[in-house]
Design a protein around this motif. Structure first.
Motif, PDB file in Angstrom:
ATOM      1  N   VAL A  90       0.839  -1.196   0.000  1.00 38.38           N
ATOM      2  CA  VAL A  90       0.000   0.000   0.000  1.00 38.38           C
ATOM      3  C   VAL A  90       0.879   1.254   0.000  1.00 38.38           C
ATOM      4  N   LEU A  91       1.929   1.208   0.807  1.00 37.69           N
ATOM      5  CA  LEU A  91       2.848   2.351   0.860  1.00 37.69           C
ATOM      6  C   LEU A  91       3.478   2.598  -0.512  1.00 37.69           C
ATOM      7  N   TYR A  92       3.908   1.515  -1.137  1.00 35.22           N
ATOM      8  CA  TYR A  92       4.539   1.628  -2.461  1.00 35.22           C
ATOM      9  C   TYR A  92       3.536   2.159  -3.485  1.00 35.22           C
ATOM     10  N   SER A  93       2.297   1.675  -3.395  1.00 34.24           N
ATOM     11  CA  SER A  93       1.299   2.075  -4.390  1.00 34.24           C
ATOM     12  C   SER A  93       0.950   3.556  -4.273  1.00 34.24           C
ATOM     13  N   ILE A  94       1.103   4.118  -3.056  1.00 39.11           N
ATOM     14  CA  ILE A  94       0.794   5.536  -2.884  1.00 39.11           C
ATOM     15  C   ILE A  94       1.694   6.380  -3.786  1.00 39.11           C
ATOM     16  N   TYR A  95       2.961   5.951  -3.911  1.00 42.47           N
ATOM     17  CA  TYR A  95       3.876   6.707  -4.769  1.00 42.47           C
ATOM     18  C   TYR A  95       3.796   6.244  -6.216  1.00 42.47           C
ATOM     19  N   TYR A  96       3.488   4.965  -6.398  1.00 44.86           N
ATOM     20  CA  TYR A  96       3.446   4.426  -7.755  1.00 44.86           C
ATOM     21  C   TYR A  96       2.239   4.966  -8.517  1.00 44.86           C
ATOM     22  N   LEU A  97       1.087   5.047  -7.856  1.00 47.08           N
ATOM     23  CA  LEU A  97      -0.133   5.523  -8.504  1.00 47.08           C
ATOM     24  C   LEU A  97      -0.421   6.967  -8.090  1.00 47.08           C
ATOM     25  N   GLY A 108       8.911  -9.868  -3.612  1.00 45.87           N
ATOM     26  CA  GLY A 108       8.195  -8.611  -3.451  1.00 45.87           C
ATOM     27  C   GLY A 108       9.096  -7.432  -3.784  1.00 45.87           C
ATOM     28  N   SER A 109      10.324  -7.439  -3.243  1.00 40.45           N
ATOM     29  CA  SER A 109      11.227  -6.308  -3.501  1.00 40.45           C
ATOM     30  C   SER A 109      11.623  -6.256  -4.964  1.00 40.45           C
ATOM     31  N   LEU A 110      11.791  -7.426  -5.621  1.00 36.69           N
ATOM     32  CA  LEU A 110      12.177  -7.426  -7.034  1.00 36.69           C
ATOM     33  C   LEU A 110      11.082  -6.836  -7.910  1.00 36.69           C
ATOM     34  N   PHE A 111       9.834  -7.189  -7.608  1.00 33.69           N
ATOM     35  CA  PHE A 111       8.734  -6.619  -8.390  1.00 33.69           C
ATOM     36  C   PHE A 111       8.696  -5.104  -8.213  1.00 33.69           C
ATOM     37  N   MET A 112       8.899  -4.670  -6.966  1.00 32.06           N
ATOM     38  CA  MET A 112       8.866  -3.226  -6.716  1.00 32.06           C
ATOM     39  C   MET A 112      10.002  -2.535  -7.459  1.00 32.06           C
ATOM     40  N   ALA A 113      11.180  -3.183  -7.481  1.00 32.35           N
ATOM     41  CA  ALA A 113      12.305  -2.592  -8.211  1.00 32.35           C
ATOM     42  C   ALA A 113      11.995  -2.531  -9.697  1.00 32.35           C
ATOM     43  N   ALA A 114      11.402  -3.601 -10.224  1.00 35.29           N
ATOM     44  CA  ALA A 114      11.046  -3.601 -11.640  1.00 35.29           C
ATOM     45  C   ALA A 114      10.040  -2.504 -11.932  1.00 35.29           C
ATOM     46  N   GLY A 115       9.114  -2.304 -10.983  1.00 32.17           N
ATOM     47  CA  GLY A 115       8.138  -1.229 -11.144  1.00 32.17           C
ATOM     48  C   GLY A 115       8.808   0.135 -11.164  1.00 32.17           C
ATOM     49  N   ILE A 116       9.832   0.298 -10.322  1.00 29.24           N
ATOM     50  CA  ILE A 116      10.548   1.572 -10.278  1.00 29.24           C
ATOM     51  C   ILE A 116      11.253   1.818 -11.619  1.00 29.24           C
ATOM     52  N   VAL A 117      11.902   0.765 -12.141  1.00 27.40           N
ATOM     53  CA  VAL A 117      12.579   0.901 -13.431  1.00 27.40           C
ATOM     54  C   VAL A 117      11.577   1.298 -14.509  1.00 27.40           C
ATOM     55  N   VAL A 128      16.861  10.045 -17.016  1.00 25.03           N
ATOM     56  CA  VAL A 128      16.623   8.989 -16.042  1.00 25.03           C
ATOM     57  C   VAL A 128      17.189   9.423 -14.706  1.00 25.03           C
ATOM     58  N   ARG A 129      16.337   9.354 -13.668  1.00 24.42           N
ATOM     59  CA  ARG A 129      16.856   9.680 -12.350  1.00 24.42           C
ATOM     60  C   ARG A 129      16.271   8.702 -11.337  1.00 24.42           C
ATOM     61  N   GLU A 130      16.854   8.712 -10.146  1.00 25.14           N
ATOM     62  CA  GLU A 130      16.422   7.782  -9.108  1.00 25.14           C
ATOM     63  C   GLU A 130      14.977   8.077  -8.694  1.00 25.14           C
ATOM     64  N   ALA A 131      14.293   7.021  -8.243  1.00 27.94           N
ATOM     65  CA  ALA A 131      12.892   7.156  -7.863  1.00 27.94           C
ATOM     66  C   ALA A 131      12.757   8.007  -6.612  1.00 27.94           C
ATOM     67  N   PRO A 132      11.580   8.598  -6.371  1.00 27.67           N
ATOM     68  CA  PRO A 132      11.373   9.328  -5.114  1.00 27.67           C
ATOM     69  C   PRO A 132      11.547   8.394  -3.918  1.00 27.67           C
ATOM     70  N   PHE A 133      11.922   8.981  -2.802  1.00 28.86           N
ATOM     71  CA  PHE A 133      12.277   8.165  -1.651  1.00 28.86           C
ATOM     72  C   PHE A 133      11.116   7.283  -1.173  1.00 28.86           C
ATOM     73  N   GLY A 134       9.901   7.837  -1.220  1.00 29.35           N
ATOM     74  CA  GLY A 134       8.738   7.086  -0.730  1.00 29.35           C
ATOM     75  C   GLY A 134       8.568   5.768  -1.449  1.00 29.35           C
ATOM     76  N   MET A 135       8.895   5.753  -2.726  1.00 27.78           N
ATOM     77  CA  MET A 135       8.747   4.551  -3.510  1.00 27.78           C
ATOM     78  C   MET A 135       9.796   3.512  -3.120  1.00 27.78           C
ATOM     79  N   LEU A 136      10.913   4.008  -2.575  1.00 27.68           N
ATOM     80  CA  LEU A 136      12.011   3.098  -2.254  1.00 27.68           C
ATOM     81  C   LEU A 136      11.881   2.474  -0.872  1.00 27.68           C
ATOM     82  N   ILE A 137      11.009   3.055  -0.034  1.00 29.93           N
ATOM     83  CA  ILE A 137      10.947   2.574   1.362  1.00 29.93           C
ATOM     84  C   ILE A 137      10.623   1.082   1.404  1.00 29.93           C
TER      85      ILE A 137
END
Lengths: 113, 805
Positions: B95-102, B353-362, B469-478
């Protein structure tokens, strides 16, 4: 007599089925009329065809009357089949007026198909 | 309703309020409201840990349909608590990740969080239910909410395709599982899992044992994407990445694993169970890892890798079930496989879970997920690269991460299983570690491809869909950082899980194995000496590196170039074939010709009645009790038959009507002969009116032409009519004979005797019509009235196209 009548009914049903299977609406309706004759005759036959008196009370001996119940049933049935026949006839008339055909082969499907 | 019940259904309750929160608090991202719930639930379930650690369980009972034995019973033990913690814990992070992703304002967040909460509640229900029917209800709820989440971007064709496919396959499995549950109920008379386990002898002894097992397993295999039902999972990758991370790596796909673990005490211990599960798992493992190597899309690689890892857990559950077979004191030795399954279950949830989130960030930062376009991202996205590095290293099984530990245990489990010496294992057992080993090489290979093709190599900005290309916002990385921390912590200190979570879960999977006061030996270590497993791991690394190095050579092969799984082709063809096939069948029988339908009815009726008559020997012919045939009757009969038989051959409408009318008058004459004056009267009148009607109508109809029918149709018509006639004749003759044989007399005496006495009438038929059975007559009048109204409306009412009454 009963066996003979039953065979006669069988012949009627055969003819009626053959008529209903044909292409023209007129023959189909005639077929239904023959069906109802067959049904009526079958009902009265199955009630027994003992020769006896007409079921109207008079001076006759009570045990000689024929069975009145099938007669009552048939009377009801005659009226109903007449009503249905009349309706179907008018339906065929209207269908022909609107659609311009009385061929069962052509009376199928819808324009939305 | 206890607090546990409220906790389980609380996601459903919150889901009701999400649209309101979304509508009235547009400034705040809806996800923040959702975030609180899994956090609270996680803490709540965490409090059960001391209870299950000491081998305790909690049971809460709420009646739902007590008369059918269906109750909303919840049961907390080691296994369900492990899953509940996974669901709520990863739920928080997702849910935390989705807040920044969506974060996009255009996203329909109300839909997303309602579906996600529905899913969370359903999943909690699945793992906590003690009642099989309740479990099934929640199980289907996960299928439905999962399909909703996959088709979240419903304007995309591929999303809808993926959702439909996953729905078909999982609901197919769910329904067969319901069948299995029903069979279990037939065997034991209860839906409660605890009671079934207590009465497991009833199941083992029953002849329904194998069917029930297969049905339940079909449900588990479709849900957990086991071979060959795995095809829905790669297509489910059309979902938003938080959904893929949550449903399709950590929770829903493990529902099948949960089910298998849950019913192991019921079905486990036999060779069938052992081989089905182990083989399904190993096939899935190797198939998934081989398929993953040739995918070009980050999420597809991860999807096939999930398939393969689920197969690995499944095969371990199969191998561990053999512990039930042994009754001697050494059976604790055989539980290593179960230990490995539970441990890898946790590990997989963390790193996948972390790999999917990383792929989402990419995907989010570069606009593409195609590994052919990506490369050299390490300099631009160092944190994401680090997360991926640790996650992939864990998946490949590199020490000191948790994946290494569970991989070693996996090898140990398989090597041990090959030495059980039962279930034909002395012949085939050596293949178990070999397959596991080959699959591990491929796992290593795709992990290497994932990392090096994405983060190393040449950076190609022109192929990406973004300018910079730049690094994702911090919230997405938590969230991925939290998961990766867990990967490292579980890797370095595996014993924090051992006695608190893994051991109670093992106790739930294998109850009754331990004697009182005994505990499972959970000893996980990095260094276990120079044994076979260590050499296997070293071999995996060496061959994996070699294969990756030589990739430029073998990547030219056609096999590597195509991405399509052969079973997708089978599914698509089967789906199309089913639709086409049913259309062909429908078109063949639904012709639109009334004649054909009439033939179907006649044929069916004739066959059914003749079959029944022959089967029960119903034909009879009575010669007594018949009335005599008077000579004059022959005259009427012959005339009648002659007129009727002539009708089909007449091609002139007037003649046809008149001949039919003549037959009607002959019927009237017959009524006269049979002493029925009222009938004769009515028949005469009706026939006259009918003939007039026929005349009136037929004047307007076209001339009757000679029927132009094909001779084959004519023969069919003839056969059908003759058989219908013969059927009527034979049935009537038999019925008449039967009627005179039973000797029941008619009720006519009552009518004849009482017609005068009770009704005061002399004409018995008329008295029956209006007095004894007056209701018939009333309704018959109604029929006549309706027909008359019908005739009038047919004639009078002329509506134009589209006009309404």
């Amino acid at each position: 007599m009963e066996t003979l009548m039953i065979i006669l009914t069988g012949v009627l049903v055969t003819i009626a089925t053959y008529l209903v299977l044909s292409k023209s609406v007129i023959r189909v309706i005639l077929g239904t009329a023959v069906y109802s004759h067959a049904a009526h005759l079958l009902i009265i036959t199955m009630g027994g065809l003992k020769t006896g008196n007409v079921p109207i009370l008079g001076d006759e001996d009570i045990s000689t009357f024929v069975d009145p119940l099938p007669q009552a049933l048939i009377l009801t049935s005659i009226v109903i089949s007449f009503a249905v026949t009349a309706l179907v006839l008018v339906l065929a008339y209207r269908a022909y007026q609107t659609l311009g055909t009385d061929n069962m082969e052509e009376l199928r499907g819808s324009k939305y198909e | 309703m206890t607090l546990l019940h409220w906790a389980t259904i609380s996601p459903f309750l919150l889901a009701i309020f999400i649209p309101l929160l979304y509508k009235y608090f547009r400034k705040i991202h809806t996800g923040w409201f959702v975030l609180i719930l899994p956090l609270v639930l996680f803490i709540y379930y965490f409090n059960y840990l001391p209870v299950t650690r000491d081998g305790g369980t909690v049971t809460e009972h709420v009646p739902w349909v007590p008369s059918l034995g269906i109750n909303f019973d919840l049961y907390v033990d080691g296994l369900s608590l492990l899953f509940a913690l996974l669901i709520t814990g990863i739920g928080v992070l997702v849910v935390l990740y989705s807040i920044y992703y969506l974060a996009d304002k255009k996203e329909k967040l109300n839909n997303f969080y309602v579906y996600l909460l529905l899913f969370m509640g359903a999943m909690l229900g699945v793992v906590l239910s003690d009642n099989l029917i309740v479990l099934y209800v929640f199980w289907e709820a996960t299928s439905i909410s999962s399909a909703l989440l996959i088709s979240y971007w419903f304007h995309r064709e591929k999303s809808v395709y993926g959702a439909q496919k996953s729905m078909f396959i999982t609901v197919f499995g769910g329904l067969s599982m319901l069948g299995g549950f029903s069979l279990i109920y037939v065997m034991t008379g209860t839906f409660s899992i605890r009671e079934i386990i207590a009465n497991v002898d009833l199941v083992t002894a029953s002849s329904l044992f194998i069917p029930a097992m297969l049905f339940v397993l079909l449900g588990a295999f479709t849900k957990s994407a086991q071979f060959p039902f795995h095809i829905w999972l790669p297509d489910a990758m059309e979902a938003p990445t938080p959904v893929s991370a949550y449903l399709h790596s950590a929770t829903m796909v493990k529902a099948g694993i949960y089910l298998v673990a849950r019913v192991t005490p019921i079905f486990g211990g036999g060779a069938t169970w052992f081989w089905i599960i182990t083989l399904a798992g190993l096939t899935t493992l190797i198939w998934g890892s081989v398929q993953a190597v040739r995918q070009k899309d980050l999420k597809s690689i991860l999807a096939f890798s999930t398939v393969s890892q689920l197969g690995m857990i499944m095969s371990l559950l199969g191998a561990g079930s053999a512990a039930y077979y042994f009754n001697d004191g050494d059976n604790l030795l055989y539980t290593t496989a179960i230990l490995a399954a539970v441990f890898h279950l946790i590990n997989h949830a963390t790193f996948k879970g972390s790999l999917f989130m990383a792929a989402g960030i990419v995907d989010h930062q570069t606009g593409t997920r195609d590994i052919r376009k990506l490369g050299g991202l390490m300099t631009f996205m160092p944190i994401t690269a680090t997360i991926s590095l640790f996650g992939l290293a864990a998946m490949a099984g590199i020490p000191p991460l948790n994946g290494f530990l569970s991989k070693e245990l996996f090898f140990t489990g398989m090597v041990q299983a090959s030495q059980y010496g039962i279930f034909n294992l002395d012949t085939w057992g050596m293949f178990l570690p070999i397959i596991a080993w080959i699959a591990s090489i491929f796992t290593f290979l795709y992990c290497a491809i994932l990392f090096f093709k994405t983060f190393r190599g040449k950076f190609q900005l022109e192929k990406l869909n973004v300018n910079k290309v730049r690094e994702a916002p911090f919230g997405m990385l938590i969230s991925p950082i939290v998961l990766i921390t867990l990967v490292i912590v579980f890797g370095l200190f595996p014993h924090i899980l051992a006695y608190s979570i893994i051991e109670p879960a093992m106790q739930s999977i294998l109850p009754g194995i331990l004697s009182a006061g005994e505990r499972f030996e959970v000893y996980i270590t990095h260094w276990h000496g120079f044994n076979l497993e260590l050499w296997m791991t070293i071999g995996v690394f060496l061959i994996g590196i070699l294969l990756y190095r030589t990739m430029s050579k073998w990547s030219k092969f056609g096999f590597y170039q195509t991405e399509q799984d052969i079973f997708n082709y089978v599914y698509d063809q089967g789906y199309d074939g089913l639709i086409k096939g049913s259309q062909v069948i429908t078109r063949a029988q639904i012709t639109g010709r009334l004649r054909d339908y009439f033939v179907y009815m006649c044929v069916f009726m004739v066959l059914l009645i003749f079959y029944t008559m022959f089967k029960y020997d119903g034909f009879m012919l009575s010669t007594d009790n018949l009335s005599p045939v008077e000579p004059y009757m022959w005259l009427v009969l012959i005339a009648f038959v002659a007129s009727i038989v002539a009708v089909p051959f007449i091609n002139n409408r007037m003649t046809a009507i008149i001949v039919t009318g003549a037959a009607g008058y002959l019927v009237a004459i017959m009524f006269t002969i049979f002493r029925a004056p009222d009938l004769a009267l009515t028949q005469l009148l009706i026939e006259t009116v009918s003939v007039i009607l026929f005349m009136l109508v037929f004047v307007h109809l076209p001339k009757l032409k000679k029927e132009k029918i094909k001779s084959s149709t004519k023969i069919v018509n003839l056969i059908v009519s003759i058989s219908v006639g013969a059927m009527i004749t034979l049935v009537s003759i038999s019925a008449f004979a039967f009627g005179s044989e039973t000797g029941f007399s008619s009720i006519r005496e009552y009518f004849i005797e009482n017609s005068k006495v009770l009704a005061g009438g002399y004409n018995i038929v008329n008295v029956i019509l209006v007095d004894f059975r007056g209701l018939d007559t009333m309704l018959e009048i109604l029929v006549l009235a309706i027909a008359a109204l019908g005739v009038i409306s047919f004639i009078k009412l002329r509506l134009k196209e589209g006009e309404d009454v």
